[in-house]
Design a protein around this motif. Structure first.
Motif, PDB file in Angstrom:
ATOM      1  N   VAL A   1      -3.265   5.842   6.318  1.00 38.83           N
ATOM      2  CA  VAL A   1      -3.036   6.745   5.159  1.00 38.83           C
ATOM      3  C   VAL A   1      -3.269   5.999   3.847  1.00 38.83           C
ATOM      4  O   VAL A   1      -3.996   6.290   2.944  1.00 38.83           O
ATOM      5  CB  VAL A   1      -1.967   7.752   5.451  1.00 38.83           C
ATOM      6  N   LEU A   2      -2.051   5.197   3.939  1.00 37.84           N
ATOM      7  CA  LEU A   2      -2.236   4.201   2.664  1.00 37.84           C
ATOM      8  C   LEU A   2      -3.422   3.418   2.360  1.00 37.84           C
ATOM      9  O   LEU A   2      -3.937   3.389   1.312  1.00 37.84           O
ATOM     10  CB  LEU A   2      -1.016   3.359   2.680  1.00 37.84           C
ATOM     11  N   ASP A   3      -3.947   2.764   3.349  1.00 34.18           N
ATOM     12  CA  ASP A   3      -5.077   2.253   3.340  1.00 34.18           C
ATOM     13  C   ASP A   3      -6.374   3.099   2.661  1.00 34.18           C
ATOM     14  O   ASP A   3      -7.109   2.799   2.008  1.00 34.18           O
ATOM     15  CB  ASP A   3      -5.606   1.524   4.645  1.00 34.18           C
ATOM     16  N   ALA A   4      -6.483   4.483   3.438  1.00 35.33           N
ATOM     17  CA  ALA A   4      -7.406   5.279   2.923  1.00 35.33           C
ATOM     18  C   ALA A   4      -7.460   5.431   1.412  1.00 35.33           C
ATOM     19  O   ALA A   4      -8.380   5.977   0.731  1.00 35.33           O
ATOM     20  CB  ALA A   4      -7.584   6.466   3.810  1.00 35.33           C
ATOM     21  N   ALA A   5      -6.059   5.798   1.023  1.00 40.29           N
ATOM     22  CA  ALA A   5      -5.718   5.767  -0.588  1.00 40.29           C
ATOM     23  C   ALA A   5      -6.170   4.721  -1.396  1.00 40.29           C
ATOM     24  O   ALA A   5      -6.056   4.915  -2.450  1.00 40.29           O
ATOM     25  CB  ALA A   5      -4.627   6.628  -0.720  1.00 40.29           C
ATOM     26  N   GLY A   6      -6.370   3.568  -0.668  1.00 46.64           N
ATOM     27  CA  GLY A   6      -6.663   2.189  -1.506  1.00 46.64           C
ATOM     28  C   GLY A   6      -5.363   1.607  -1.785  1.00 46.64           C
ATOM     29  O   GLY A   6      -5.427   0.787  -2.707  1.00 46.64           O
ATOM     30  N   LEU A   7      -4.172   1.993  -1.425  1.00 40.80           N
ATOM     31  CA  LEU A   7      -2.889   1.519  -1.798  1.00 40.80           C
ATOM     32  C   LEU A   7      -2.413   0.139  -0.915  1.00 40.80           C
ATOM     33  O   LEU A   7      -1.702  -0.553  -1.428  1.00 40.80           O
ATOM     34  CB  LEU A   7      -1.836   2.611  -1.725  1.00 40.80           C
ATOM     35  N   VAL A   8      -2.950   0.120   0.294  1.00 45.25           N
ATOM     36  CA  VAL A   8      -2.758  -1.047   0.880  1.00 45.25           C
ATOM     37  C   VAL A   8      -4.036  -1.722   1.509  1.00 45.25           C
ATOM     38  O   VAL A   8      -5.038  -0.828   1.736  1.00 45.25           O
ATOM     39  CB  VAL A   8      -1.629  -0.901   2.114  1.00 45.25           C
ATOM     40  N   SER A   9      -4.189  -2.900   1.932  1.00 41.38           N
ATOM     41  CA  SER A   9      -5.194  -3.192   2.633  1.00 41.38           C
ATOM     42  C   SER A   9      -4.671  -4.168   4.014  1.00 41.38           C
ATOM     43  O   SER A   9      -3.587  -4.935   3.917  1.00 41.38           O
ATOM     44  CB  SER A   9      -5.994  -4.178   2.017  1.00 41.38           C
ATOM     45  N   GLY A  10      -5.347  -4.074   4.897  1.00 41.86           N
ATOM     46  CA  GLY A  10      -5.045  -4.953   6.086  1.00 41.86           C
ATOM     47  C   GLY A  10      -5.987  -6.008   6.303  1.00 41.86           C
ATOM     48  O   GLY A  10      -7.207  -5.936   6.362  1.00 41.86           O
ATOM     49  N   GLY A  11      -5.573  -7.134   6.603  1.00 44.35           N
ATOM     50  CA  GLY A  11      -6.307  -8.482   6.952  1.00 44.35           C
ATOM     51  C   GLY A  11      -5.942  -9.109   8.143  1.00 44.35           C
ATOM     52  O   GLY A  11      -4.729  -9.378   8.459  1.00 44.35           O
ATOM     53  N   ARG A  12      -6.998  -9.371   9.130  1.00 46.28           N
ATOM     54  CA  ARG A  12      -6.639  -9.961  10.338  1.00 46.28           C
ATOM     55  C   ARG A  12      -6.282 -11.453  10.255  1.00 46.28           C
ATOM     56  O   ARG A  12      -6.857 -12.229   9.417  1.00 46.28           O
ATOM     57  CB  ARG A  12      -7.832  -9.709  11.345  1.00 46.28           C
ATOM     58  N   VAL A  13      -5.061 -12.003  10.820  1.00 50.23           N
ATOM     59  CA  VAL A  13      -4.887 -13.334  10.871  1.00 50.23           C
ATOM     60  C   VAL A  13      -4.500 -13.561  12.331  1.00 50.23           C
ATOM     61  O   VAL A  13      -3.355 -13.110  12.843  1.00 50.23           O
ATOM     62  CB  VAL A  13      -3.476 -13.543   9.908  1.00 50.23           C
ATOM     63  N   GLY A  14      -5.267 -14.353  12.775  1.00 46.13           N
ATOM     64  CA  GLY A  14      -5.202 -14.409  14.389  1.00 46.13           C
ATOM     65  C   GLY A  14      -5.144 -13.105  15.229  1.00 46.13           C
ATOM     66  O   GLY A  14      -6.083 -12.452  14.946  1.00 46.13           O
ATOM     67  N   ARG A  15      -4.123 -12.680  15.649  1.00 48.63           N
ATOM     68  CA  ARG A  15      -3.851 -11.487  16.617  1.00 48.63           C
ATOM     69  C   ARG A  15      -3.154 -10.477  15.790  1.00 48.63           C
ATOM     70  O   ARG A  15      -3.267  -9.289  16.217  1.00 48.63           O
ATOM     71  CB  ARG A  15      -3.356 -11.702  17.948  1.00 48.63           C
ATOM     72  N   GLU A  16      -2.844 -10.883  14.678  1.00 49.65           N
ATOM     73  CA  GLU A  16      -1.947  -9.840  13.784  1.00 49.65           C
ATOM     74  C   GLU A  16      -2.956  -9.283  12.788  1.00 49.65           C
ATOM     75  O   GLU A  16      -3.962  -9.941  12.353  1.00 49.65           O
ATOM     76  CB  GLU A  16      -0.917 -10.552  13.156  1.00 49.65           C
ATOM     77  N   VAL A  17      -2.649  -7.974  12.329  1.00 51.44           N
ATOM     78  CA  VAL A  17      -3.066  -7.460  11.173  1.00 51.44           C
ATOM     79  C   VAL A  17      -1.955  -7.439  10.146  1.00 51.44           C
ATOM     80  O   VAL A  17      -0.953  -6.791  10.330  1.00 51.44           O
ATOM     81  CB  VAL A  17      -3.489  -5.990  11.513  1.00 51.44           C
ATOM     82  N   ARG A  18      -2.019  -8.175   9.035  1.00 50.55           N
ATOM     83  CA  ARG A  18      -1.113  -8.231   7.801  1.00 50.55           C
ATOM     84  C   ARG A  18      -1.626  -7.344   6.634  1.00 50.55           C
ATOM     85  O   ARG A  18      -2.686  -7.367   6.431  1.00 50.55           O
ATOM     86  CB  ARG A  18      -0.952  -9.572   7.505  1.00 50.55           C
ATOM     87  N   TYR A  19      -0.681  -6.436   6.443  1.00 49.83           N
ATOM     88  CA  TYR A  19      -0.779  -5.438   5.174  1.00 49.83           C
ATOM     89  C   TYR A  19      -0.438  -6.180   3.983  1.00 49.83           C
ATOM     90  O   TYR A  19       0.942  -6.802   3.955  1.00 49.83           O
ATOM     91  CB  TYR A  19      -0.261  -4.108   5.882  1.00 49.83           C
ATOM     92  N   ALA A  20      -0.801  -5.816   2.864  1.00 46.45           N
ATOM     93  CA  ALA A  20      -0.384  -5.949   1.525  1.00 46.45           C
ATOM     94  C   ALA A  20      -0.595  -4.998   0.625  1.00 46.45           C
ATOM     95  O   ALA A  20      -1.759  -4.198   0.756  1.00 46.45           O
ATOM     96  CB  ALA A  20      -0.971  -7.224   1.023  1.00 46.45           C
ATOM     97  N   VAL A  21       0.033  -4.857  -0.411  1.00 46.27           N
ATOM     98  CA  VAL A  21      -0.219  -3.780  -1.490  1.00 46.27           C
ATOM     99  C   VAL A  21      -1.537  -3.990  -2.196  1.00 46.27           C
ATOM    100  O   VAL A  21      -1.712  -5.305  -2.594  1.00 46.27           O
ATOM    101  CB  VAL A  21       0.917  -3.650  -2.324  1.00 46.27           C
ATOM    102  N   ARG A  22      -2.359  -3.050  -2.454  1.00 50.96           N
ATOM    103  CA  ARG A  22      -3.403  -3.179  -3.525  1.00 50.96           C
ATOM    104  C   ARG A  22      -3.039  -2.436  -4.535  1.00 50.96           C
ATOM    105  O   ARG A  22      -3.171  -0.983  -4.647  1.00 50.96           O
ATOM    106  CB  ARG A  22      -4.778  -2.616  -2.745  1.00 50.96           C
ATOM    107  N   PRO A  23      -2.750  -2.864  -5.924  1.00 55.42           N
ATOM    108  CA  PRO A  23      -2.288  -2.124  -6.880  1.00 55.42           C
ATOM    109  C   PRO A  23      -3.380  -1.186  -7.728  1.00 55.42           C
ATOM    110  O   PRO A  23      -2.965  -0.518  -8.565  1.00 55.42           O
ATOM    111  CB  PRO A  23      -1.601  -3.263  -7.706  1.00 55.42           C
ATOM    112  N   VAL A  24      -4.750  -1.405  -7.451  1.00 58.62           N
ATOM    113  CA  VAL A  24      -5.810  -1.068  -8.379  1.00 58.62           C
ATOM    114  C   VAL A  24      -5.559   0.543  -8.344  1.00 58.62           C
ATOM    115  O   VAL A  24      -5.684   1.193  -9.404  1.00 58.62           O
ATOM    116  CB  VAL A  24      -7.150  -1.330  -7.766  1.00 58.62           C
TER     117      VAL A  24
END
Length: 122
Positions: A59-82
């Motif tokens: 939900v947060l990703d769909a709203a543009g508030l976080v993004s997930g990036g794959r690092v190996g087998r993990e998906v790491r999420y970070a805040v997107r402040p825009v």
């Protein structure tokens, strides 16, 4: 409403809808403090399952508030402040409109009070 105004309104609606849930607000707080984290790491810090965290992150990703990036087998999420910044600007504009309206009411009330005082015989 212009197409651009409609896009902004949709983005604000999406952000406010995502932020309406306290668990999602906690997720944002955790990500802001940690920089980035996996759903598993986040779930360890919340009273919900990893699957629930993943759904909230979607939900947060769909709203543009976080993004997930794959690092190996993990998906790491970070805040997107825009998206959050755009919503904050919208809220600041709304607050400024109310401040102008209240200042106008105050000015009218003070003028009326001065008129009443000047009309009274001493």
């Amino acid at each position: 409403m212009t197409e651009e105004g409609s896009d902004v309104a949709e983005a604000v609606d999406s952000v406010l809808g995502a932020l309406a849930d306290p668990t999602r607000r906690q997720l944002l707080d955790l990500l802001a403090a940690q920089g980035e984290a996996t759903a598993t790491t986040l779930a360890e810090q919340l009273p919900v399952s990893r699957q629930a965290v993943v759904k909230h992150l979607a939900v947060l990703d769909a709203a543009g508030l976080v993004s997930g990036g794959r690092v190996g087998r993990e998906v790491r999420y970070a805040v997107r402040p825009v998206a959050l910044n755009a919503t904050a600007r919208w809220m600041a504009g709304l607050a400024a409109d109310w401040d102008r309206r209240l200042a106008n009411i105050k000015r009218v009330a003070e003028a009326a009070e001065r008129d009443v005082r000047s009309a009274r015989p001493d």
